[in-house]
Design a protein around this motif. Sequence first.
Motif, short mmCIF file in Angstrom:
data_model
loop_
_atom_site.label_atom_id
_atom_site.label_comp_id
_atom_site.label_asym_id
_atom_site.label_seq_id
_atom_site.Cartn_x
_atom_site.Cartn_y
_atom_site.Cartn_z
N GLU A 1 0.84 -1.21 0.00
CA GLU A 1 0.00 0.00 0.00
C GLU A 1 0.87 1.25 0.00
N SER A 2 1.90 1.23 0.83
CA SER A 2 2.78 2.40 0.93
C SER A 2 3.46 2.68 -0.41
N VAL A 3 3.91 1.63 -1.09
CA VAL A 3 4.57 1.81 -2.39
C VAL A 3 3.57 2.39 -3.40
N ALA A 4 2.36 1.82 -3.44
CA ALA A 4 1.34 2.29 -4.40
C ALA A 4 1.00 3.76 -4.12
N GLN A 5 0.81 4.09 -2.84
CA GLN A 5 0.46 5.46 -2.45
C GLN A 5 1.57 6.43 -2.85
N CYS A 6 2.81 6.03 -2.64
CA CYS A 6 3.94 6.91 -2.95
C CYS A 6 4.01 7.17 -4.46
N LEU A 7 3.88 6.10 -5.24
CA LEU A 7 4.00 6.27 -6.70
C LEU A 7 2.84 7.09 -7.26
N SER A 8 1.66 6.97 -6.61
CA SER A 8 0.50 7.71 -7.11
C SER A 8 0.70 9.22 -6.94
N CYS A 9 1.61 9.60 -6.05
CA CYS A 9 1.85 11.04 -5.82
C CYS A 9 2.92 11.61 -6.75
N ILE A 10 3.58 10.73 -7.52
CA ILE A 10 4.62 11.23 -8.43
C ILE A 10 3.96 11.56 -9.77
N GLN A 11 4.28 12.75 -10.29
CA GLN A 11 3.65 13.20 -11.54
C GLN A 11 3.77 12.16 -12.64
N GLY A 12 2.64 11.70 -13.14
CA GLY A 12 2.61 10.70 -14.19
C GLY A 12 3.05 9.32 -13.70
N GLY A 13 3.38 9.22 -12.41
CA GLY A 13 3.85 7.95 -11.84
C GLY A 13 5.17 7.50 -12.43
N GLU A 14 5.87 8.44 -13.09
CA GLU A 14 7.06 8.05 -13.85
C GLU A 14 8.34 8.22 -13.04
N VAL A 15 9.02 7.11 -12.84
CA VAL A 15 10.32 7.16 -12.16
C VAL A 15 11.37 6.82 -13.21
N ASP A 16 12.36 7.72 -13.38
CA ASP A 16 13.42 7.46 -14.36
C ASP A 16 14.57 6.67 -13.73
N VAL A 17 14.86 7.03 -12.46
CA VAL A 17 15.94 6.35 -11.75
C VAL A 17 15.39 5.89 -10.40
N LEU A 18 15.49 4.59 -10.13
CA LEU A 18 15.08 4.07 -8.83
C LEU A 18 16.35 3.69 -8.06
N VAL A 19 16.48 4.20 -6.83
CA VAL A 19 17.62 3.79 -5.99
C VAL A 19 17.09 2.98 -4.81
N ASN A 20 17.37 1.69 -4.83
CA ASN A 20 16.99 0.80 -3.73
C ASN A 20 18.08 0.89 -2.67
N ASN A 21 17.84 1.76 -1.70
CA ASN A 21 18.86 1.99 -0.67
C ASN A 21 18.45 1.45 0.69
N ALA A 22 17.14 1.45 0.99
CA ALA A 22 16.70 1.05 2.34
C ALA A 22 17.24 -0.33 2.70
N GLY A 23 17.74 -0.45 3.92
CA GLY A 23 18.27 -1.75 4.32
C GLY A 23 18.51 -1.81 5.81
N VAL A 24 18.52 -3.04 6.32
CA VAL A 24 18.82 -3.27 7.73
C VAL A 24 19.89 -4.36 7.85
N GLY A 25 20.65 -4.30 8.93
CA GLY A 25 21.68 -5.31 9.17
C GLY A 25 21.22 -6.30 10.23
N LEU A 26 21.97 -7.37 10.40
CA LEU A 26 21.72 -8.35 11.47
C LEU A 26 23.04 -9.07 11.71
N VAL A 27 23.48 -9.07 12.96
CA VAL A 27 24.77 -9.66 13.26
C VAL A 27 24.67 -10.48 14.54
N GLY A 28 25.45 -11.54 14.61
CA GLY A 28 25.47 -12.35 15.83
C GLY A 28 25.49 -13.83 15.51
#
Length: 312
Positions: A71-98
């Motif tokens: 839902e969050s992804v759909a909502q975010c894209l619906s707010c972008i003019q024309g829904g057009e993304v030219d460059v997508l940067v997949n940066n979000a991330g989490v670590g896990l150690v142990g």
Amino acid sequence: MADAPRTVLISGCSSGIGLELAVQLAHDPRQRYQVVATMRDLGKKGTLEAAAGKALGQTLTVAQLDVCSDESVAQCLSCIQGGEVDVLVNNAGVGLVGPLEGLSLAAMQNVFDTNFFGAVRLVKAVLPGMKRRRQGHIVVVSSVMGLQGVVFNEVYAASKFAMEGFFESLAVQLLQFNIFISLVEPGPVVTEFEGKLLEQVSTAEFPGTDPDTLSYFRDLYLPASRELFHNVGQSPQDVAKVIVKVIGSARPPLRRQTNTRYTPLTALKAVDPSGSLYVRTSHRLLFRWPRLLKLGLRCLACSCFRTPVWPR
Ligand SMILES: NC(=O)C1=CN([C@@H]2O[C@H](COP(=O)(O)OP(=O)(O)OC[C@H]3O[C@@H](n4cnc5c(N)ncnc54)[C@H](OP(=O)(O)O)[C@@H]3O)[C@@H](O)[C@H]2O)C=CC1
Ligand SMILES: CC1=C(/C=C/C(C)=C/C=C/C(C)=C/C=O)C(C)(C)CCC1
């Protein structure tokens, strides 16, 4: 006449690499980019807005995006003019150690849901538009741990290996649509990432883990990792600079490591495809020769190992 600005959507801009990248692109002297800097919790947008300065509302807008939610992804894209993304940067991330025995499957699944499926979810959402327009660029903030495993980081490394395999496979088909994929592979970066991990580790008890393994983790791995971040850690600004170059490139590379000080470690795998050199050297350095490891890391911090490769 100048080309129209390219819309760049970046995930995970509340701190670290995502925040720096958003700010650098928004301040591009040639104003080539319209940046949609996203984060899952808009309560954290203050630091980004302050760093964006005059670019805020001009070349940079802030939007809510949780990569784990359709839902969050759909909502975010619906707010972008024309829904057009030219460059997508997949940066979000989490670590896990142990030690593996002491980590819950739920914690492991969260790493894959965020790092791997989060990126896949975003790609599925923007790909139809990019294919229709026959252009696009998907940048993935992977890691040196997408190239080689690191002791006590099994699940995080696996999530980055998954990204590497997924995006390398996809890259072949997408070339046919003039869409490029770039996997950016930082070594240790001094961001909140490390602090979050250390906090998690300081309170975790790792139930079910034997005393030997716990001691290897706490008394050998953690000090070595701290030393590594201290000596070899890059700033998020430097990593963002490399990504800006990748985005601005006419023929973007499939892979780009960002940290020349770390390359002697990744080279251990590159020069011996059997993998034994890397695994045996890591084992010896950590378990048998911790003093040599400390010395080696200090050596990497000085200029004696610096090779004239990326980033210049
Ligand atoms: N730091 C390092 O040593 C290295 C990091 N990397 C990679 O770089 C990327 C950025 O990390 P870095 O800047 O260092 O660390 P930070 O912790 O500073 O940034 C991580 C960002 O990801 C966001 N995030 C986490 N989960 C979600 C989610 N479900 N939806 C949207 N955003 C989310 C965080 O948001 P929130 O504030 O809400 O948690 C934060 O904005 C990651 O993919 C990481 O794996 C790669 C190599 C080395
Ligand atoms: C390779 C290696 C080590 C640790 C590497 C680490 C800790 C890398 C961290 C990379 C990060 C944080 C990537 C994020 O995506 C040790 C244990 C010093 C032993 C010698 C070999």
